[in-house]
Scaffold this active site. Structure first.
Site, PDB file in Angstrom:
ATOM      1  N   ASP A 248     -12.166   1.610   3.246  1.00 13.40           N
ATOM      2  CA  ASP A 248     -12.272   0.153   3.124  1.00 13.40           C
ATOM      3  C   ASP A 248     -13.739  -0.292   3.254  1.00 13.40           C
ATOM      4  O   ASP A 248     -14.036  -1.485   3.193  1.00 13.40           O
ATOM      5  CB  ASP A 248     -11.425  -0.519   4.210  1.00 13.40           C
TER       6      ASP A 248
ATOM      7  N   GLN B 173      -5.608  -2.019   9.675  1.00 14.42           N
ATOM      8  CA  GLN B 173      -5.107  -3.250   9.058  1.00 14.42           C
ATOM      9  C   GLN B 173      -5.478  -4.443   9.927  1.00 14.42           C
ATOM     10  O   GLN B 173      -5.064  -4.544  11.075  1.00 14.42           O
ATOM     11  CB  GLN B 173      -3.578  -3.157   8.889  1.00 14.42           C
TER      12      GLN B 173
ATOM     13  N   LYS C 290       0.841  -1.202   0.000  1.00 12.29           N
ATOM     14  CA  LYS C 290       0.000   0.000   0.000  1.00 12.29           C
ATOM     15  C   LYS C 290       0.878   1.255   0.000  1.00 12.29           C
ATOM     16  O   LYS C 290       0.624   2.201  -0.745  1.00 12.29           O
ATOM     17  CB  LYS C 290      -0.927  -0.006   1.223  1.00 12.29           C
TER      18      LYS C 290
END
Ligand code: NAD
Length: 293
Positions: A120, A97, A53
């Site tokens: 997300d 995460q 990322k």
């Protein structure tokens, strides 16, 4: 028949070049997209994902910050950290995460990122909008698979689709989205009976189980289309999916490899949604901005 390989890496790289232009255009107006990743992870897989990322964000010109938290941090301090970025106008998008340590209440944690920074798509509000087909941000892996379907002219209307894995980041949202698109979806998981028989009936199989060789050539019908989301590290260090690729490739019509299939698209979609979030927060028409791609 040998399957057409669905080349996610190539499509993601093409997207990356377009995203670079879009970010440059925003920067010309003094707007810098910024993505923040909050992590507890010391596990190897998460480190690899975060590095990917960071690398893509840098290539595109998106500011990237990774904030590491210690496992001893209290739930309140964890929340304070997320909220600091959530309230910071220079932060466009935030992701936590996964996995996160078990002591934290995952359901509560998923409410902390406000919907306009939830790149997300995991906030319950984002999930609710997804359920009613009004989502701004989709979870990135399902969005990447949809993008690949579009790129390879895969029509899902009326198709029998088996999804393996019902997690809230992949299988569950994908099942909802594909149902909205008039596919007939069977959502399977670890306790599903007769998985092989279900897969043999499927026009499209999307496997997100994390189980090596879960799908072999006897589990699929000729001409099936397969999206292999699974990422499994073998003892020799190589990365494989859930599907026995070498055998299934001779029976499928189209298939994603691992690596180089769905994985790069997940990261590309995260970058796209960070750009989208930046546009929303600055009152810019995202569609107009991406037309310069
Ligand atoms: P998870 O552990 O949250 O969920 C796994 C799901 O698979 C569960 O529903 C479980 O019941 C099901 N499952 C596991 N083994 C099974 C079996 N033998 N038969 C049937 N169902 C089975 O995992 P997750 O976070 O959704 O990730 C799943 C896999 O996808 C992992 O390998 C992960 O690394 C990978 N992944 C890849 C990407 C990508 O971008 N390529 C993104 C997210 C996850």
């Amino acid at each position: 028949m040998k399957a057409i390989e669905i080349n996610g890496k190539e499509i993601a790289n093409r997207l990356l070049k377009q995203q670079q232009k879009v970010v440059q255009r925003l920067k010309n107006d003094g707007i810098i997209p910024k993505l923040v990743v909050i992590t507890f992870s010391d596990d190897e897989a998460s480190q690899v994902y975060i590095k990917q990322k960071a690398k893509k964000a840098k290539q595109i010109g998106i500011d990237f910050e990774c904030h590491r938290l210690n496992h001893s941090v209290s739930q309140e301090d964890f929340k304070r950290c997320v909220k600091k970025y959530d309230n910071d106008p220079s932060t466009s998008g935030i992701i936590i995460q996964f996995p996160i340590p078990q002591q934290y209440d995952l359901k509560e944690v998923s409410t902390w990122i406000s919907p306009d920074k939830d790149v997300d798509g995991l906030n319950p509000m984002s999930m609710g909008w997804l359920l009613t087909d009004q989502a701004h941000f989709l979870p990135c892996t399902p969005k990447g698979i949809l993008y690949l379907m579009d790129a390879y002219n895969i029509d899902v209307v009326g198709k029998d689709i088996v999804i393996i894995g019902n997690s809230h980041i992949v299988g569950l949202p994908l099942a909802i989205i594909l149902t909205h698109q008039d596919a007939t979806v069977t959502l399977c998981h670890r306790l599903t009976a007769n998985l092989s028989a279900k897969c043999q009936q499927a026009d499209i199989i999307i496997s997100a189980a994390g189980s090596v060789n879960l799908i072999g050539s006897n589990d699929v019908k000729s001409g099936v289309i397969i999206f292999d989301v699974g990422m499994n590290r073998l003892a020799d260090g190589s990365l494989v999916g859930d599907v026995d690729y070498a055998k299934v490739i001779n029976k499928a019509a189209k298939i994603t490899p691992v690596p180089g299939g769905v994985g790069p698209m997940t990261v590309a979609m995260l970058m796209d949604q960070t750009i989208m979030a930046t546009c929303y927060q600055h009152g810019i028409d995202y569609q107009q901005v991406i037309e310069c791609r």
